[in-house]
Motif scaffolding. Structure first.
Motif, PDB file in Angstrom:
ATOM      1  N   UNK A  15       2.367   7.511  -8.536  1.00  0.00           N
ATOM      2  CA  UNK A  15       2.890   7.634  -7.099  1.00  0.00           C
ATOM      3  C   UNK A  15       3.514   6.475  -6.950  1.00  0.00           C
ATOM      4  N   UNK A  16       3.270   5.443  -7.371  1.00  0.00           N
ATOM      5  CA  UNK A  16       4.195   3.920  -7.399  1.00  0.00           C
ATOM      6  C   UNK A  16       5.445   4.302  -7.681  1.00  0.00           C
ATOM      7  N   UNK A  17       5.651   4.799  -8.926  1.00  0.00           N
ATOM      8  CA  UNK A  17       7.080   5.470  -9.236  1.00  0.00           C
ATOM      9  C   UNK A  17       7.792   6.252  -8.516  1.00  0.00           C
ATOM     10  N   UNK A  18       6.985   7.195  -7.854  1.00  0.00           N
ATOM     11  CA  UNK A  18       7.626   8.080  -6.751  1.00  0.00           C
ATOM     12  C   UNK A  18       8.024   7.281  -5.684  1.00  0.00           C
ATOM     13  N   UNK A  19       7.162   6.315  -4.797  1.00  0.00           N
ATOM     14  CA  UNK A  19       7.724   5.496  -4.027  1.00  0.00           C
ATOM     15  C   UNK A  19       8.908   4.706  -4.296  1.00  0.00           C
ATOM     16  N   UNK A  62       7.335  -4.527  -3.269  1.00  0.00           N
ATOM     17  CA  UNK A  62       6.029  -5.333  -3.038  1.00  0.00           C
ATOM     18  C   UNK A  62       5.061  -4.947  -3.793  1.00  0.00           C
ATOM     19  N   UNK A  63       4.574  -5.814  -4.688  1.00  0.00           N
ATOM     20  CA  UNK A  63       3.549  -5.677  -5.601  1.00  0.00           C
ATOM     21  C   UNK A  63       3.679  -4.360  -6.513  1.00  0.00           C
ATOM     22  N   UNK A 104       0.672  15.207   1.381  1.00  0.00           N
ATOM     23  CA  UNK A 104       0.703  16.787   1.363  1.00  0.00           C
ATOM     24  C   UNK A 104       2.082  17.457   1.212  1.00  0.00           C
ATOM     25  N   UNK A 105       3.016  16.472   0.874  1.00  0.00           N
ATOM     26  CA  UNK A 105       4.572  17.094   0.300  1.00  0.00           C
ATOM     27  C   UNK A 105       4.506  16.904  -1.053  1.00  0.00           C
ATOM     28  N   UNK A 106       5.346  17.842  -1.557  1.00  0.00           N
ATOM     29  CA  UNK A 106       5.716  17.736  -3.008  1.00  0.00           C
ATOM     30  C   UNK A 106       6.299  16.559  -3.418  1.00  0.00           C
ATOM     31  N   UNK A 107       6.214  16.175  -4.543  1.00  0.00           N
ATOM     32  CA  UNK A 107       7.304  14.903  -4.981  1.00  0.00           C
ATOM     33  C   UNK A 107       8.631  15.282  -4.735  1.00  0.00           C
ATOM     34  N   UNK A 108       9.174  16.244  -4.881  1.00  0.00           N
ATOM     35  CA  UNK A 108      10.747  16.614  -4.633  1.00  0.00           C
ATOM     36  C   UNK A 108      10.856  16.351  -3.284  1.00  0.00           C
ATOM     37  N   UNK A 109      10.197  16.716  -2.137  1.00  0.00           N
ATOM     38  CA  UNK A 109       9.988  16.826  -0.753  1.00  0.00           C
ATOM     39  C   UNK A 109      10.136  15.257  -0.318  1.00  0.00           C
ATOM     40  N   UNK A 110       9.250  14.289  -1.040  1.00  0.00           N
ATOM     41  CA  UNK A 110       9.069  13.171  -0.795  1.00  0.00           C
ATOM     42  C   UNK A 110      10.428  12.245  -0.950  1.00  0.00           C
ATOM     43  N   UNK A 111      11.113  12.678  -2.006  1.00  0.00           N
ATOM     44  CA  UNK A 111      12.386  11.960  -2.500  1.00  0.00           C
ATOM     45  C   UNK A 111      13.423  12.617  -1.376  1.00  0.00           C
ATOM     46  N   UNK A 125       1.004  -1.123   0.065  1.00  0.00           N
ATOM     47  CA  UNK A 125      -0.005  -0.062  -0.167  1.00  0.00           C
ATOM     48  C   UNK A 125       0.980   1.284   0.027  1.00  0.00           C
ATOM     49  N   UNK A 126       0.632   2.227  -0.999  1.00  0.00           N
ATOM     50  CA  UNK A 126       1.655   3.353  -1.108  1.00  0.00           C
ATOM     51  C   UNK A 126       1.647   3.961   0.185  1.00  0.00           C
ATOM     52  N   UNK A 127       2.868   4.530   0.383  1.00  0.00           N
ATOM     53  CA  UNK A 127       3.127   5.167   1.790  1.00  0.00           C
ATOM     54  C   UNK A 127       3.866   6.460   1.525  1.00  0.00           C
ATOM     55  N   UNK A 128       3.317   7.250   0.631  1.00  0.00           N
ATOM     56  CA  UNK A 128       4.159   8.677   0.552  1.00  0.00           C
ATOM     57  C   UNK A 128       3.523   9.565   1.424  1.00  0.00           C
ATOM     58  N   UNK A 129       4.146  10.842   1.519  1.00  0.00           N
ATOM     59  CA  UNK A 129       3.549  11.842   2.464  1.00  0.00           C
ATOM     60  C   UNK A 129       2.579  12.699   1.337  1.00  0.00           C
TER      61      UNK A 129
END
Ligand SMILES: Nc1ncnc2c1ncn2[C@@H]1O[C@H](COP(=O)(O)OP(=O)(O)OP(=O)(O)O)[C@@H](O)[C@H]1O
Length: 289
Positions: A164-168, A183-184, A99-106, A93-97
């Motif tokens: 979102x999966x790619x960002x993970x 994982x999947x 409300x953060x930007x894509x860059x901030x997540x990285x 199950x995707x676990x991103x933040x």
């Protein structure tokens, strides 16, 4: 390429891993090796113990029995220490933040590799700015690599599911792993996104990162992997090249007797359905939309 001797190209070695929850043995005495340059698949019916095994590898669970080493060092049973050691993962199950930007997540994914640490990155404490430029540069490189650079400033929750999966994956790569556990990664993806994910994983392997991947999509896994290991009811049933695994009667039986090699994929089924409906509309006159 670096020259390697004897057994030093083993990246991950799990030996006799067992995980019990009370009376339930979710994983029983499983051995698994991942060598450098390899993509290894872990498949099995629902509830076979795949995610539990991943959790044992990444320090989320302490196995009841067994040992897990990464590059000949026993992995500590704490997720952040496992990441620091060089093993990164994504979740079913995707676990991103969101409300953060894509860059901030990285950038958050880079905290194990910067001495300033997570809170410094989030709160922008003194010392953060020095490291920030180098980190941003690397994070942008990873966004380029995963095809997300144009969306660096978007909030991650606004990305389509496949992105979102790619960002993970980009975030996991930000910890500069030597082994990536997925994982999947294609769950919920359409066929084009799945194909893009496949290319991305090959590209990750080509960067020198070994990959261990759990997937239910047989076509994807058999295309992608150098070796495939099959878990059934917590035990390793078969392991080998995709050809060997697909031909194994026990594997076919474990998947409820449905052979998956040579079985028509979604594309073929769609083609047949389209051809059949075209035939039936030409034979039932004037019924075109
Ligand atoms: N924390 C836990 N406590 C108790 N039982 C658990 C726990 N985690 C998993 N299990 C059980 O262990 C078994 C293996 O589950 P697991 O999620 O590892 O299977 P899986 O192969 O990943 O399945 P899926 O393909 O559906 O994700 C299941 O019977 C599950 O109910």
């Amino acid at each position: 390429m670096t020259s390697m001797t004897t057994t030093t190209n083993t990246v991950l070695q799990a030996s006799g891993v067992t995980m019990r929850f009370g009376g339930l043995t979710a994983v029983r005495n499983v051995d698994l090796t991942v060598n450098s340059g390899e993509i290894v698949g872990l498949i099995g019916p629902n509830g076979a113990g795949k995610t539990t095994f991943f959790n044992c590898l990444t320090g989320l669970y302490v196995p009841t029995e067994g040992k897990v080493t990464y590059k000949d060092t026993v992995l500590p049973p704490k997720p952040h220490l496992v990441t620091q050691a060089g093993v990164a993962r994504t979740f079913q199950n995707i676990r991103l933040f969101p409300n953060m930007t894509v860059l901030e997540n990285v950038l958050v994914g880079r905290h194990t590799r910067t001495k300033e640490g997570l809170w410094s990155a989030l709160l922008r404490l003194p010392g953060f700015n020095k490291a920030e430029n180098a980190s941003r540069e690397r994070a942008m490189e990873l966004l380029e690599f995963t095809g997300l650079a144009a969306k660096a400033d978007h909030l991650s929750r606004n990305l389509p599911y496949g992105e979102q999966r790619k960002l993970e994956i980009a975030r996991a790569l930000a910890s500069e792993p030597g082994l990536l556990l997925l994982d999947e990664p294609t769950a919920g993806m359409n066929p084009q996104e799945t194909r893009a994910a496949e290319e991305l994983i090959f590209a990750i392997r080509d960067q020198g990162i070994a990959v261990l991947v759990i997937e239910h999509d047989m076509r994807f896994i058999m295309n992608l992997c150098d070796r495939v290991s099959v878990l059934v009811q917590g035990e390793k049933l078969v392991e080998g090249t995709p050809d060997i695994v697909q031909a194994d009667e026990r594997v076919i039986a474990a998947y409820l007797g449905t052979p998956f090699e040579g079985a028509p994929g979604e594309e073929e089924i769609a083609e047949v359905e389209a051809a059949e409906s075209a035939q039936s509309t030409t034979s039932t006159e004037g019924d075109t939309p």
